[in-house]
Design an enzyme around this catalytic site. Structure first.
Site, PDB file in Angstrom:
ATOM      1  N   LEU A  11      11.691  12.510  -3.397  1.00  0.00           N
ATOM      2  CA  LEU A  11      11.478  11.409  -2.446  1.00  0.00           C
ATOM      3  C   LEU A  11      11.362  10.050  -3.131  1.00  0.00           C
ATOM      4  CD1 LEU A  11      10.238  14.094  -0.961  1.00  0.00           C
ATOM      5  CD2 LEU A  11       9.365  12.423   0.639  1.00  0.00           C
ATOM      6  N   ASP A  59       8.398   7.466 -14.466  1.00  0.00           N
ATOM      7  CA  ASP A  59       9.641   7.098 -13.791  1.00  0.00           C
ATOM      8  C   ASP A  59      10.582   8.311 -13.748  1.00  0.00           C
ATOM      9  OD1 ASP A  59      12.312   5.916 -13.350  1.00  0.00           O
ATOM     10  OD2 ASP A  59      11.286   4.014 -13.686  1.00  0.00           O
ATOM     11  N   TYR A 110      21.882   0.362   0.033  1.00  0.00           N
ATOM     12  CA  TYR A 110      20.950   1.499   0.117  1.00  0.00           C
ATOM     13  C   TYR A 110      21.626   2.759   0.678  1.00  0.00           C
ATOM     14  CZ  TYR A 110      16.948   4.138   2.060  1.00  0.00           C
ATOM     15  OH  TYR A 110      16.052   5.115   2.413  1.00  0.00           O
ATOM     16  N   ASP A 126       5.871   6.484 -10.029  1.00  0.00           N
ATOM     17  CA  ASP A 126       5.579   5.327 -10.882  1.00  0.00           C
ATOM     18  C   ASP A 126       4.632   4.328 -10.208  1.00  0.00           C
ATOM     19  OD1 ASP A 126       7.149   4.018  -9.019  1.00  0.00           O
ATOM     20  OD2 ASP A 126       8.554   3.175 -10.479  1.00  0.00           O
ATOM     21  N   SER A 135       5.080   2.259  -7.937  1.00  0.00           N
ATOM     22  CA  SER A 135       5.632   0.931  -7.625  1.00  0.00           C
ATOM     23  C   SER A 135       5.351   0.569  -6.160  1.00  0.00           C
ATOM     24  CB  SER A 135       7.136   0.876  -7.916  1.00  0.00           C
ATOM     25  OG  SER A 135       7.807   1.966  -7.329  1.00  0.00           O
TER      26      SER A 135
HETATM   27  P1  NAD Z   1       7.500   4.908  -0.188  1.00  0.00           P
HETATM   28  O1  NAD Z   1       7.911   3.610  -0.825  1.00  0.00           O
HETATM   29  O2  NAD Z   1       6.163   4.969   0.452  1.00  0.00           O
HETATM   30  O3  NAD Z   1       7.625   6.100  -1.232  1.00  0.00           O
HETATM   31  C1  NAD Z   1       8.482   6.084  -2.339  1.00  0.00           C
HETATM   32  C2  NAD Z   1       7.669   6.515  -3.549  1.00  0.00           C
HETATM   33  O4  NAD Z   1       8.534   6.565  -4.701  1.00  0.00           O
HETATM   34  C3  NAD Z   1       6.541   5.549  -3.895  1.00  0.00           C
HETATM   35  O5  NAD Z   1       5.345   6.270  -4.098  1.00  0.00           O
HETATM   36  C4  NAD Z   1       7.008   4.878  -5.187  1.00  0.00           C
HETATM   37  O6  NAD Z   1       5.927   4.463  -5.999  1.00  0.00           O
HETATM   38  C5  NAD Z   1       7.853   5.981  -5.807  1.00  0.00           C
HETATM   39  N1  NAD Z   1       8.878   5.490  -6.736  1.00  0.00           N
HETATM   40  C6  NAD Z   1       9.738   4.449  -6.566  1.00  0.00           C
HETATM   41  N2  NAD Z   1      10.535   4.327  -7.641  1.00  0.00           N
HETATM   42  C7  NAD Z   1      10.186   5.315  -8.503  1.00  0.00           C
HETATM   43  C8  NAD Z   1      10.657   5.713  -9.788  1.00  0.00           C
HETATM   44  N3  NAD Z   1      11.650   5.040 -10.411  1.00  0.00           N
HETATM   45  N4  NAD Z   1      10.070   6.773 -10.383  1.00  0.00           N
HETATM   46  C9  NAD Z   1       9.048   7.436  -9.795  1.00  0.00           C
HETATM   47  N5  NAD Z   1       8.561   7.099  -8.574  1.00  0.00           N
HETATM   48  C10 NAD Z   1       9.128   6.057  -7.938  1.00  0.00           C
HETATM   49  O7  NAD Z   1       8.665   5.256   0.854  1.00  0.00           O
HETATM   50  P2  NAD Z   1       8.764   6.408   1.939  1.00  0.00           P
HETATM   51  O8  NAD Z   1       8.982   5.736   3.234  1.00  0.00           O
HETATM   52  O9  NAD Z   1       7.665   7.402   1.773  1.00  0.00           O
HETATM   53  O10 NAD Z   1      10.174   7.076   1.516  1.00  0.00           O
HETATM   54  C11 NAD Z   1      10.246   8.326   0.854  1.00  0.00           C
HETATM   55  C12 NAD Z   1      11.708   8.727   0.738  1.00  0.00           C
HETATM   56  O11 NAD Z   1      12.287   8.875   2.023  1.00  0.00           O
HETATM   57  C13 NAD Z   1      12.592   7.709   0.008  1.00  0.00           C
HETATM   58  O12 NAD Z   1      13.541   8.400  -0.759  1.00  0.00           O
HETATM   59  C14 NAD Z   1      13.279   6.972   1.134  1.00  0.00           C
HETATM   60  O13 NAD Z   1      14.513   6.403   0.708  1.00  0.00           O
HETATM   61  C15 NAD Z   1      13.467   8.088   2.130  1.00  0.00           C
HETATM   62  N6  NAD Z   1      13.600   7.615   3.507  1.00  0.00           N
HETATM   63  C16 NAD Z   1      12.557   7.002   4.138  1.00  0.00           C
HETATM   64  C17 NAD Z   1      12.700   6.613   5.468  1.00  0.00           C
HETATM   65  C18 NAD Z   1      11.596   5.956   6.235  1.00  0.00           C
HETATM   66  O14 NAD Z   1      11.800   5.663   7.411  1.00  0.00           O
HETATM   67  N7  NAD Z   1      10.440   5.708   5.658  1.00  0.00           N
HETATM   68  C19 NAD Z   1      13.902   6.855   6.132  1.00  0.00           C
HETATM   69  C20 NAD Z   1      14.962   7.434   5.417  1.00  0.00           C
HETATM   70  C21 NAD Z   1      14.794   7.856   4.128  1.00  0.00           C
HETATM   71  C1  UD1 Z   2      14.590   2.412   7.727  1.00  0.00           C
HETATM   72  C2  UD1 Z   2      13.948   2.759   6.388  1.00  0.00           C
HETATM   73  C3  UD1 Z   2      14.997   3.226   5.432  1.00  0.00           C
HETATM   74  C4  UD1 Z   2      15.750   4.369   6.083  1.00  0.00           C
HETATM   75  C5  UD1 Z   2      16.344   3.964   7.438  1.00  0.00           C
HETATM   76  C6  UD1 Z   2      16.950   5.179   8.135  1.00  0.00           C
HETATM   77  C7  UD1 Z   2      11.907   1.567   5.797  1.00  0.00           C
HETATM   78  C8  UD1 Z   2      11.321   0.371   5.148  1.00  0.00           C
HETATM   79  N1  UD1 Z   2      13.249   1.614   5.840  1.00  0.00           N
HETATM   80  O1  UD1 Z   2      15.491   1.293   7.612  1.00  0.00           O
HETATM   81  O2  UD1 Z   2      14.365   3.687   4.239  1.00  0.00           O
HETATM   82  O3  UD1 Z   2      16.740   4.828   5.247  1.00  0.00           O
HETATM   83  O4  UD1 Z   2      15.283   3.509   8.261  1.00  0.00           O
HETATM   84  O5  UD1 Z   2      17.295   4.869   9.442  1.00  0.00           O
HETATM   85  O6  UD1 Z   2      11.213   2.435   6.251  1.00  0.00           O
HETATM   86  N2  UD1 Z   2      12.376  -5.564  11.964  1.00  0.00           N
HETATM   87  C9  UD1 Z   2      11.896  -6.661  12.666  1.00  0.00           C
HETATM   88  N3  UD1 Z   2      10.816  -7.325  12.145  1.00  0.00           N
HETATM   89  C10 UD1 Z   2      10.203  -6.966  10.966  1.00  0.00           C
HETATM   90  C11 UD1 Z   2      10.720  -5.832  10.260  1.00  0.00           C
HETATM   91  C12 UD1 Z   2      11.820  -5.173  10.800  1.00  0.00           C
HETATM   92  O7  UD1 Z   2      12.415  -7.020  13.720  1.00  0.00           O
HETATM   93  O8  UD1 Z   2       9.225  -7.624  10.552  1.00  0.00           O
HETATM   94  C13 UD1 Z   2      13.540  -4.841  12.526  1.00  0.00           C
HETATM   95  C14 UD1 Z   2      14.684  -4.719  11.535  1.00  0.00           C
HETATM   96  O9  UD1 Z   2      15.489  -5.880  11.530  1.00  0.00           O
HETATM   97  C15 UD1 Z   2      15.406  -3.485  12.085  1.00  0.00           C
HETATM   98  C16 UD1 Z   2      14.262  -2.635  12.648  1.00  0.00           C
HETATM   99  O10 UD1 Z   2      13.141  -3.502  12.822  1.00  0.00           O
HETATM  100  O11 UD1 Z   2      16.292  -3.848  13.118  1.00  0.00           O
HETATM  101  C17 UD1 Z   2      13.854  -1.489  11.722  1.00  0.00           C
HETATM  102  O12 UD1 Z   2      13.687  -2.047  10.422  1.00  0.00           O
HETATM  103  P1  UD1 Z   2      13.069  -1.212   9.196  1.00  0.00           P
HETATM  104  O13 UD1 Z   2      11.764  -0.634   9.587  1.00  0.00           O
HETATM  105  O14 UD1 Z   2      13.118  -2.083   7.987  1.00  0.00           O
HETATM  106  O15 UD1 Z   2      14.043   0.036   9.111  1.00  0.00           O
HETATM  107  P2  UD1 Z   2      15.590   0.245   8.817  1.00  0.00           P
HETATM  108  O16 UD1 Z   2      16.256  -0.962   8.266  1.00  0.00           O
HETATM  109  O17 UD1 Z   2      16.141   0.890  10.050  1.00  0.00           O
END
Ligand code: NAD
Ligand code: UD1
Length: 310
Positions: free
Chosen positions: A76, A54, A146, A33, A35
């Site tokens: 994802l 969506d 979450y 979507d 977003s």
């Molecule tokens: P991201 O926000 O870059 O990607 C999420 C994507 O989902 C985006 O492109 C967004 O537009 C799309 N989206 C959101 N709501 C939607 C909806 N209702 N319908 C269709 N599309 C929708 O985040 P990411 O970091 O690439 O995360 C990808 C997946 O991995 C997520 O499920 C996230 O919870 C999971 N995850 C990420 C991390 C991390 O460290 N980045 C860690 C653990 C789990």
């Molecule tokens: C992240 C992921 C979440 C995933 C989880 C798994 C993102 C946005 N979130 O959460 O999707 O499920 O890992 O472990 O990728 N921090 C600062 N300053 C900032 C931002 C963050 O100090 O400006 C700190 C936060 O308080 C935290 C750490 O950095 O202690 C990591 O934060 P963040 O990247 O948001 O990740 P998680 O909350 O671990």
């Protein structure tokens, strides 16, 4: 021809997965979507169809099942932020849990050729009371909505696997980092925020003392984990940590990034963030058992991230 559906494919991790699938000669449909995803993350490629919509849209899912023969779904799409889920738990519940249950039920009932449904779960399902390194079988108690939303989806997938034969696999990502992670919101992944601050010469606010630890895993290693879980027959029905087994404090990682970039970051400290986990690190024995290995050291990953930022 058999196709692959990637929900959230325009996002950070999803778009890297799409690149890998296309490079492997697969035909890919992205449902997003936009977003938090971006069209610029996706290539112009004859093997790729991008559908803006969506995951909760039942009519759209019915159309996709009519038009495509999906053999693999990587789910994802989510609101991927712990902090956002605390601020607006109903919004994140709707996308992260309801959206996933809708998609998984649709996949079980409408995709006869489906071989694998891979779900992007999270280390946030464990919460802060688990031992570290954490194993998949360790009992979790999420500290924020979450994590509970993702844990609930895992339970639904287990149910759908048992009752409707959904070939589900759960991948619990730890802290993924790499190019294309969007730094533009305060909810963004911390390494994208730090890298942008270092690049722009702006200060970075550490939440708390910076001693909180994470298992930072490079995005290419996560993509390799997803393709392994989609390919390996032994993965079906399983739940797998996707991390490195390496624990690093936030301050250690910031120091390492400064050394890689050859620049100094101006740091300030604010209060700890609500719902923040103190220590997080994966035991990745199970995924290693399927032949997967994390290839990038933290220094190599940060070097690649910094190069892509400049
Ligand atoms: P991201 O926000 O870059 O990607 C999420 C994507 O989902 C985006 O492109 C967004 O537009 C799309 N989206 C959101 N709501 C939607 C909806 N209702 N319908 C269709 N599309 C929708 O985040 P990411 O970091 O690439 O995360 C990808 C997946 O991995 C997520 O499920 C996230 O919870 C999971 N995850 C990420 C991390 C991390 O460290 N980045 C860690 C653990 C789990
Ligand atoms: C992240 C992921 C979440 C995933 C989880 C798994 C993102 C946005 N979130 O959460 O999707 O499920 O890992 O472990 O990728 N921090 C600062 N300053 C900032 C931002 C963050 O100090 O400006 C700190 C936060 O308080 C935290 C750490 O950095 O202690 C990591 O934060 P963040 O990247 O948001 O990740 P998680 O909350 O671990």
């Amino acid at each position: 021809m058999a196709e692959v559906l990637v929900t959230g494919g325009a996002g950070f991790i999803g778009s890297h997965l799409v690149d890998a699938l296309l490079a492997d000669g697969r035909t890919v449909v992205v449902l997003d979507d936009f977003s938090t995803g971006h069209a610029e993350n996706l290539p112009d490629h004859p093997g790729l169809r991008v559908v803006r919509g969506d995951v909760r849209d039942a009519a759209l899912l019915a159309e996709l099942a009519e038009a495509h023969a999906f053999e693999e779904v990587h789910h994802l799409a989510a609101i991927a932020s712990v902090a956002r889920s605390i601020e607006d738990p109903v919004a994140t519940l709707s996308v992260n849990t309801e959206g996933s249950v809708r998609l998984a039920t649709w996949a079980a009932r409408s995709l006869p050729g489906l071989k694998r449904f891979v779900f992007a779960s999270s280390a946030a399902t464990y919460g802060s009371e688990v031992r570290v390194p954490t194993r998949e079988s360790d009992p979790g108690r999420p500290d924020a909505p979450y994590g509970l939303e993702k844990a609930t989806v895992e339970r639904y997938l287990e149910l759908l696997a048992r009752t409707e034969g959904l070939p589900a696999v759960c991948a619990r990502f730890f802290n993924v980092y790499g190019p294309r992670q969007d730094p533009s919101s305060p909810y963004s992944g911390v390494l994208s925020i730090v890298t942008r601050a270092l690049h722009d010469g702006r200060p970075f606010t550490v939440h708390g003392d910076g001693g909180q630890t994470r298992d930072f895993v490079y995005v290419a290693d996560v993509v390799a984990a997803l393709t392994t879980l989609a390919r390996q027959p032994d993965a079906v029905g399983g739940t797998f940590n996707v991390g490195t087994g390496r624990e690093a404090s936030l301050l250690e990682v910031v120091d390492l990034l400064e050394s890689v970039a050859g620049r100094e970051l101006e740091r300030t400290h604010g209060p700890p963030r609500a719902g923040d986990i103190r220590r997080s690190v994966a035991d990745v024995t199970a995924l290693r058992g399927l032949g997967w290995r994390p290839e990038r050291s933290l220094r190599d990953g940060l070097t690649a991230l910094w190069a892509a930022t400049c």
